[in-house]
Design a protein around this motif. Structure first.
Motif: not given
Length: 233
Positions: A47-62
C-alpha cells in the motif's frame, strides 16, 4: 634477423598482458535501478507508493569484472531517510564494493491527530485519523496502525493534524505508587504468591520497588500486568 610486423605485434601483445574485462558505471547504474524498482514493487503490494531517482555515477568508473550478479542493498534505512545510501558489491574472485546515493520517496498512510491532544491523555480510536504522507521524511518514524497507539499515553501536547511519531507516546503505568499488588515468585513450574505495595509507578516491562506486606522486606520486581509483579526465586 628481421622480425615481421605481424610477429612484432604478437610479441608486444604478449608483453602487455591480457586486457581485463571491467564493470562499468552503466552496469552499476542499471543494477541500482533494478534494485530500486524491486523495492518499489514490494512496497506497492503493502500500500505504499515509492518514487526514486538514483544519484549520478562517474562515467569513467571501471571496476574489476564480476562473474556473478552484483549484490545491491540499502546501507541506510530507507524508511528514515529520503536519501538512503545503497551499497553495490561484487562477491566474486576479485571482490569490491562501492556506495551509490539515491533520492527515495515513500508515501503511504500514517496516523495523525484528529484533534489537539493534551499531555497525559490516553489514546482512543476517535483521536486518530489517517493521511497519506511521505513516510520516510520523518527521522523519528511514523505509526501506521491504530492498534500501535490505542491505550498509549500522550507525552506532550500535540496539534491537530500532526503526524503521530513513536516518541510522542508512552505506555501507561500498570502500577501506581501506593497500589497494592500481587507478587509472584517463580522458579521452574513452581510459584508462590503474596501481597505487596508498590513504592513507585511503572509500566509493563519495567522494574519497580515493592514492599512485601507479610515480611516488610523491600524487593525489586518486574511489572508483568496491571497490579501484578514478578520476581525470580
Amino acid at each position: 634477423m628481421r622480425i615481421t610486423n605481424f610477429a612484432l605485434l604478437i610479441l608486444m601483445s604478449g608483453l602487455s598482458g591480457p586486457v581485463l574485462a571491467e564493470t562499468t558505471a552503466d552496469q552499476i547504474r542499471k543494477s541500482t535501478v533494478a534494485f530500486l524498482e524491486s523495492f518499489a514493487s514490494e512496497q506497492a503490494a503493502e500500500g505504499y507508493n515509492v518514487s526514486f531517482k538514483p544519484g549520478s555515477i562517474d562515467s569513467r568508473l571501471a571496476l574489476a569484472e564480476c562473474a556473478q550478479p552484483l549484490n545491491v542493498e540499502f546501507s541506510g534505512d530507507p524508511w528514515k531517510s529520503t536519501s538512503p545510501s545503497i551499497q553495490v558489491a561484487c562477491e566474486g574472485a576479485r571482490p569490491w564494493r562501492m556506495f551509490v546515493t539515491a533520492s527515495v520517496s515513500i508515501r503511504g498512510p500514517a496516523l495523525v491527530a484528529a484533534r489537539p491532544l493534551t499531555r497525559g491523555e490516553r489514546i482512543t480510536s476517535d483521536l486518530l485519523s489517517q493521511q497519506s504522507v511521505e513516510v520516510n521524511a520523518s527521522r523519528r518514524g511514523v505509526m501506521t496502525a491504530t492498534d500501535q497507539a490505542i491505550g498509549m499515553q500522550v507525552r506532550r501536547a500535540v496539534n491537530a493534524g500532526s503526524l503521530i511519531t513513536p516518541d510522542m507516546l508512552s505506555a501507561p503505568n500498570a502500577v501506581e505508587r501506593g497500589d497494592h499488588v500481587i507478587i509472584t515468585a517463580k522458579t521452574g513450574g513452581f510459584s508462590v504468591r503474596s501481597r505487596g505495595k508498590a513504592l513507585a509507578s511503572a509500566s509493563i516491562g519495567e522494574q519497580v520497588l515493592v514492599e512485601n506486606l507479610r515480611s516488610s522486606r523491600t524487593i525489586k520486581a518486574s511489572v508483568v500486568a496491571p497490579g501484578q509483579v514478578e520476581i525470580p526465586m
